[in-house]
Design an enzyme around this catalytic site. Structure first.
Site, PDB file in Angstrom:
ATOM      1  N   LYS A   1     -20.655  80.049  -5.271  1.00  0.00           N
ATOM      2  CA  LYS A   1     -19.469  80.909  -5.174  1.00  0.00           C
ATOM      3  C   LYS A   1     -18.232  80.028  -5.091  1.00  0.00           C
ATOM      4  O   LYS A   1     -18.273  78.884  -4.632  1.00  0.00           O
ATOM      5  CB  LYS A   1     -19.544  81.836  -3.956  1.00  0.00           C
ATOM      6  CG  LYS A   1     -19.635  81.140  -2.585  1.00  0.00           C
ATOM      7  CD  LYS A   1     -18.323  80.696  -1.991  1.00  0.00           C
ATOM      8  CE  LYS A   1     -18.500  80.082  -0.596  1.00  0.00           C
ATOM      9  NZ  LYS A   1     -17.300  79.340  -0.125  1.00  0.00           N
TER      10      LYS A   1
ATOM     11  N   ASP B   1     -21.463  83.717   5.259  1.00  0.00           N
ATOM     12  CA  ASP B   1     -21.389  83.945   3.819  1.00  0.00           C
ATOM     13  C   ASP B   1     -22.640  84.593   3.240  1.00  0.00           C
ATOM     14  O   ASP B   1     -22.620  85.071   2.101  1.00  0.00           O
ATOM     15  CB  ASP B   1     -21.159  82.622   3.079  1.00  0.00           C
ATOM     16  CG  ASP B   1     -19.732  82.103   3.217  1.00  0.00           C
ATOM     17  OD1 ASP B   1     -18.875  82.849   3.718  1.00  0.00           O
ATOM     18  OD2 ASP B   1     -19.498  80.943   2.821  1.00  0.00           O
TER      19      ASP B   1
END
Length: 288
Positions: free
Chosen positions: A13, A138
């Site tokens: 990401k 996350d």
């Protein structure tokens, strides 16, 4: 029942921006960020066992098996569901540790999604996200499964449409420990809160990464990579570092910059290109 799942991508990401807007009484920082998934990451391979043993079959330098988020995720799901099955897990590690790309968190999320399917434990997306939060802030994003505007400590997620850009990512040869960045007294902790409607469709050039000032002071190699990549666009750091990135509209533009990095950048830099993707590659295993 399937017994193996191979070539499961744990996608990287990027934080297209990252603002620190406050701090809770428990010390956790309040954030706003835009998460972007990439078609590049670690590859995990799962083989179900009948004896409830959970084993990582790949050695990872500096990461003992017992503390690996992959193993911890598997054990957490096993404990939560009471399944009698175990698993052998192999990994092709491509993402650097301390790179700000979410590698460990993505590995954990892919493990939860894959084993929930392989073991037929039947948990829904929200249940897996709740489990994932126990492993890291996350992890729920990767289980959420699509690009998102994130708030709170990163757990409040709203779907976000982003352009199909190509990204060049530079790994500048250092590892930036998240704790050191967030604990620095010079970290900005009062950036003005923005709204998701403030985020432009083009997405490049919006906001900043509040952690970048601290990280570049502590690790000059990050500053050097950002300065080099700024020749070609709005280069910035992702997460708490150390990787830096720049967006391009077309693959050939990204390829040209990638070749330039390899020809003129320092020898200890590693660089690659990746395409933005809309959804996690295993998202279909969890339904809508």
């Amino acid at each position: 029942m399937a017994r193996t799942l191979n070539d499961c991508l744990a996608p990287a990401k990027l934080n297209l921006f990252l603002h620190v807007t406050g701090r809770r009484a428990d010390g956790y920082h309040l954030l706003q960020t835009a998460f972007q998934l990439l078609d590049h990451g670690d590859q995990l391979h799962f083989m179900m066992r009948e004896d409830a043993e959970i084993k990582r079959t790949t050695e990872i330098a500096g990461v003992p098996e017992a503390s690996d988020l992959i193993v911890r995720a598997a054990r957490l799901l096993q404990t939560e569901t009471g399944t009698r099955f175990g698993v052998d897990i192999a990994i092709d590690k491509r993402l650097p540790m301390g790179g700000g790309l979410g590698g460990g968190s993505s590995d954990a999320a892919t493990t939860l999604i894959a084993l929930n399917h392989l073991w037929n434990t039947g948990l829904g997306r929200k249940q897996l996200m709740h489990l994932g939060l126990q492993l890291g802030a996350d992890v729920p994003f990767f289980i959420f499964g699509r690009n998102a505007f994130a708030e709170g400590v990163g757990e409040t997620l709203t779907p976000l449409n982003t352009p199909p850009y190509w990204y060049v990512v530079i790994e500048p040869g250092v590892s930036a420990p998240t704790a050191a960045i967030f604990s620095d007294p010079e970290l900005t902790r009062d950036t003005k809160v923005v709204r998701i409607t403030d985020f432009p469709e083009a997405s490049t050039g919006f906001g900043k990464n509040d952690l970048q000032v601290v990280a570049t002071r502590l690790f000059p190699a990050i500053a050097e990579a950002i300065e080099w990549l700024r020749q070609y666009g709005d280069a910035r750091m992702t997460g708490s570092g150390a990787c830096v990135f720049c967006a391009f509209s077309h693959e050939h533009e990204a390829e040209e910059v990638l070749q330039a990095v390899r020809k003129t950048g320092p020898g200890n830099w590693k660089a690659w290109k990746a395409k933005a993707i809309e959804r996690h590659p295993l998202s279909h295993l969890l339904g809508s």
